[in-house]
Write a protein that holds these residues in place. Structure first.
Motif, short mmCIF file in Angstrom:
data_model
loop_
_atom_site.label_atom_id
_atom_site.label_comp_id
_atom_site.label_asym_id
_atom_site.label_seq_id
_atom_site.Cartn_x
_atom_site.Cartn_y
_atom_site.Cartn_z
N THR A 184 0.95 -0.81 -0.15
CA THR A 184 -0.24 0.01 -0.16
C THR A 184 0.77 1.16 0.21
N ALA A 185 1.78 1.70 0.91
CA ALA A 185 2.94 1.54 0.60
C ALA A 185 3.47 2.88 -0.93
N ALA A 186 3.24 1.70 -1.78
CA ALA A 186 3.80 2.37 -3.52
C ALA A 186 2.90 3.22 -3.87
N THR A 187 1.21 3.53 -3.54
CA THR A 187 0.31 4.75 -3.54
C THR A 187 0.52 5.54 -2.99
N ALA A 188 1.39 5.80 -1.69
CA ALA A 188 1.34 6.78 -1.22
C ALA A 188 2.70 7.41 -1.87
N LEU A 189 4.11 6.85 -1.84
CA LEU A 189 5.02 7.19 -1.82
C LEU A 189 4.52 7.20 -3.59
N GLY A 190 3.95 7.13 -4.00
CA GLY A 190 3.65 7.93 -5.63
C GLY A 190 2.85 9.09 -5.61
N THR A 191 2.32 9.47 -4.54
CA THR A 191 1.67 10.70 -4.27
C THR A 191 2.10 11.99 -4.17
N ASP A 192 2.18 12.86 -6.06
CA ASP A 192 3.08 14.24 -5.57
C ASP A 192 1.85 14.93 -4.60
N LEU A 193 2.11 15.91 -3.45
CA LEU A 193 1.32 16.57 -3.15
C LEU A 193 1.20 18.03 -3.30
N THR A 194 2.34 18.49 -4.24
CA THR A 194 2.60 19.34 -4.09
C THR A 194 1.66 20.58 -4.88
N GLY A 195 1.58 20.64 -5.71
CA GLY A 195 0.54 21.04 -6.68
C GLY A 195 -0.66 21.22 -6.10
N HIS A 196 -1.28 22.41 -6.52
CA HIS A 196 -2.12 23.24 -6.74
C HIS A 196 -4.12 22.12 -6.95
N GLY A 197 -4.17 21.89 -5.69
CA GLY A 197 -5.76 20.84 -5.72
C GLY A 197 -4.76 18.91 -5.33
N ASP A 198 -3.40 19.27 -5.43
CA ASP A 198 -3.57 17.83 -5.21
C ASP A 198 -3.20 16.82 -4.00
N ALA A 199 -3.87 17.97 -3.03
CA ALA A 199 -4.63 16.59 -2.36
C ALA A 199 -5.94 16.77 -1.80
N ARG A 200 -6.29 17.20 -3.18
CA ARG A 200 -8.35 17.23 -2.85
C ARG A 200 -8.38 15.96 -3.09
N ARG A 201 -9.65 15.86 -1.91
CA ARG A 201 -10.13 14.46 -2.14
C ARG A 201 -11.61 14.63 -2.69
N LEU A 202 -11.67 15.44 -2.84
CA LEU A 202 -13.71 15.48 -3.58
C LEU A 202 -12.82 16.00 -5.67
N ASP A 203 -13.89 14.60 -5.92
CA ASP A 203 -13.78 15.31 -7.17
C ASP A 203 -15.28 15.62 -7.72
N GLY A 204 -15.72 17.07 -7.63
CA GLY A 204 -16.04 17.80 -7.57
C GLY A 204 -17.06 18.42 -6.89
N ASP A 205 -18.26 18.35 -7.17
CA ASP A 205 -19.71 18.61 -6.86
C ASP A 205 -20.51 16.90 -5.88
N GLN A 206 -20.50 17.77 -4.80
CA GLN A 206 -20.72 16.16 -4.42
C GLN A 206 -22.12 15.86 -3.79
N THR A 207 -23.19 16.62 -4.35
CA THR A 207 -24.34 16.60 -4.23
C THR A 207 -25.28 15.60 -5.10
N SER A 208 -25.45 15.29 -5.97
CA SER A 208 -26.66 14.15 -6.71
C SER A 208 -25.67 12.93 -6.23
N SER A 209 -24.49 12.65 -5.59
CA SER A 209 -23.60 11.38 -5.63
C SER A 209 -24.17 11.07 -4.12
N ILE A 210 -24.37 12.13 -2.91
CA ILE A 210 -24.71 12.28 -1.44
C ILE A 210 -26.65 12.28 -1.93
N LYS A 211 -27.70 12.97 -2.86
CA LYS A 211 -28.28 12.15 -2.74
C LYS A 211 -28.77 10.49 -2.85
N HIS A 212 -28.37 10.46 -4.20
CA HIS A 212 -28.13 8.64 -4.50
C HIS A 212 -28.16 7.99 -2.86
N GLU A 213 -27.75 7.94 -1.99
CA GLU A 213 -27.02 7.38 -1.10
C GLU A 213 -27.79 8.20 0.10
#
Length: 575
Positions: A25-54
């Motif tokens: 599992t460390a391979a994913t972590a070590l290969g992730t560059d977090l230094t750029g603008h938005g690189d550390a975001r966990r969300l991928d756009g607006d969550q309204t529809s996905s939350i409604k679905h759940e």
């Protein structure tokens, strides 16, 4: 000169090559560059529809409740950071779409007011029964009165039930679903006599936690605590027998290792499963050095597999999957309720053992994945993941020490992470905390965990999701409803004694005796029957001298409980 972004990526790649001993599992972590603008975001756009679905209303056929004992937000973060990196996700715990927090406080028994730091017994009693209580109480209120648990109610409503843990089965969290005692330490007959005598069988109580567990009769019960089953009953039908012998006599399929569990094909009220995989608590999956006064400043370490882990001990995920497979009967009208506990997050937090507690959090996460995999395929299952209380472990500045205890680990990011414990000294027991804790859900009615709730709300969320009648009486014990020979009757000639039972028993034994001396019974007399709700004993009274006799009728339920009725009558062929 500051490294460029390309240079940082190259450095990450070099770190990855140099750190192949890290979990995959460390391979994913070590290969992730977090230094750029938005690189550390966990969300991928607006969550309204996905939350409604759940957000799903209606009813649930099944509920799987998973408890991380002592798993506060800090414990979750520690496990995530160590195993998957700061930008990673726990694939089970972090995957539930609807999340909230709940309060966990208990009550002061002397005045009924809040006790701000709960123990597992009081908190577990809260979600199991919907009633707040005092620390140490197992599903009784502040006055000591028993409160029905979700498992008991579910069983009364015809659902299949399960109780799974990596602790002793008598420990607080599994116990709150199957027992009612005034003090959580009343595991077996001897401790019950000493600590809560009002609950002891010999004093007219319901018995120790182990004895009540056998009576609660969940279809699947898996965990540790085999040592308590070696104690002997002091009173009741099984007086003088060990609790393990009692379990076997009551129809339980007893298994003691992973291979034995894998072979179990069915579990129901006639042959429930009792898995006893350790004398006490399960061994932890991971090991490592404890936190000490200087540990934070010492060379960072990685956690290792626990060399003392028995190969015969099943993983929590495997027990969860097996319990689900045994409880999921698609041909039945009703579903199941299953509680699963990862117990030693708490126990290793008490011991200031960061590797122990992180490994147990990862262990629980795998069980959550198993539950979610089933729920997503099933479509009618509510999964809830939560904790009973917070704990002491905290993430502090790397490489530092505190006035308490610390230990620095190397994470999946190949970075130092220092864990601190500050509520007890070396060799002591770290304390619980009074923080609110995460509660997350997936499936029908999972929206009821969103926002701030209390652990007692969870009882009502699950009760209502399963549409349980909380007042439904428990399954009846098998007893005699009627005998066609009345007390004081005078019989002659050929007679068929006909017994009617209230429910179908395992079998009914009908004996003819005189003055306590056996003469015949329905296993010997030709034409007699034992099975079903209408067993018989065929007698030719002319085979016996005139005089006073008794019919001794024992109805044995599938749970092994025997009820007895004696009918006195007279044979009078020559009078």
């Amino acid at each position: 000169m500051r490294p460029t972004r390309a240079g940082r990526r190259a450095g990450l790649a070099m770190a990855l090559v140099g750190g192949l001993a890290v979990a995959t599992t460390a391979a994913t972590a070590l290969g992730t560059d977090l230094t750029g603008h938005g690189d550390a975001r966990r969300l991928d756009g607006d969550q309204t529809s996905s939350i409604k679905h759940e957000v799903k209303g209606g009813a649930a056929r099944n509920v799987i409740l998973l408890i991380g004992d002592g798993m506060g937000d800090s414990e979750i973060t520690l496990a995530r950071d160590y195993q998957y990196g700061a930008a990673g996700r726990l694939p089970g715990i972090d995957a539930l779409p609807l999340t909230g927090q709940y309060t966990t406080y208990s009550l002061d028994r002397s005045n009924g007011r809040p006790d701000y730091v709960t123990d597992s017994a009081a908190s577990g009693s809260g979600w199991a029964t919907g009633t707040k209580t005092y620390n140490g109480a197992i599903s009784v209120d502040v006055d000591g009165d028993a409160q029905r648990s979700l498992l008991e109610i579910a069983r009364a409503n015809g659902l299949r039930t399960g109780d799974v843990t990596t602790a002793e089965l008598q420990d607080a969290t599994p116990a709150v679903q199957v027992a009612h005692v005034s003090e959580r330490g009343c595991y077996a007959p001897s401790s019950t006599t000493k600590k809560c005598p009002e609950n002891a069988l010999e004093n007219g109580g319901a018995g120790s936690i182990t004895e009540q567990l056998l009576g609660a009769r969940a279809d699947v019960t898996l965990g540790g605590g085999a040592a308590s089953f070696r104690e002997t009953a002091k009173a009741g039908q099984w007086q003088g027998k060990t609790l393990l012998d009692q379990a076997k006599a009551r129809g339980y399929q007893v298994v003691t290792d992973a291979a034995g569990l894998a072979k179990v094909a069915t579990a129901d009220q006639k042959t429930p499963v009792l898995g006893l995989f350790a004398d006490g608590n399960f061994a932890t999956r991971w090991s490592g050095p404890l936190a000490t006064h200087t540990g934070g400043a010492e060379t960072p370490v990685r956690c290792t597999a626990n060399p003392a882990l028995p190969a015969t001990q099943p993983k929590l995920a495997d027990m969860t999957s097996k319990a689900i497979s045994l409880l999921d009967d698609r041909g039945a009208k009703k579903g199941f309720f299953l509680q699963v506990e990862g117990a030693s997050i708490d126990k290793q937090d008490h011991a200031a053992n960061p590797c122990g507690q992180i490994g147990e959090t990862v262990d629980l996460d795998e069980a959550v994945q198993a539950a979610l995999d089933f729920a997503k395929k099933d479509g009618h299952t509510l999964v809830v993941v939560t904790a009973d209380h917070g704990h002491s472990s905290q993430i502090v500045y790397p490489g530092t020490t505190t006035p308490g205890l610390t230990r620095t680990l190397v994470t999946a990011d190949d970075q130092p992470l220092t864990v601190a414990y500050g509520t007890a000294d070396e060799g002591g027991s770290q304390d619980h905390t009074g923080t609110q804790v995460r509660v997350a859900g997936y499936g029908p009615r999972a929206a009821n965990v969103v926002g701030l709730t209390d652990q007692t709300d969870l009882f009502f969320t699950i009760r209502d999701a399963l549409r349980l009648d909380a007042d439904k009486p428990a399954p009846e014990e098998a007893t005699v409803d009627n005998v066609n020979v009345s007390d004081g009757a005078r019989l002659k000639g050929r007679v068929t004694v006909k017994v009617t039972t209230n429910v179908e028993p395992k079998y009914t034994y009908i004996e003819l005796n005189q003055g306590g001396r056996w003469l015949t019974d329905n296993t010997k007399a030709p034409g007699s029957t034992q099975a079903g709700k209408r067993p018989t004993l065929v007698l030719d009274t002319r085979d016996y001298p005139d005089g006073a006799y008794q019919l001794k009728i024992d109805v044995v339920g599938h749970d092994g409980v025997t009820s007895e009725k004696v009918v006195h009558f007279t044979i009078a062929n020559h009078r």
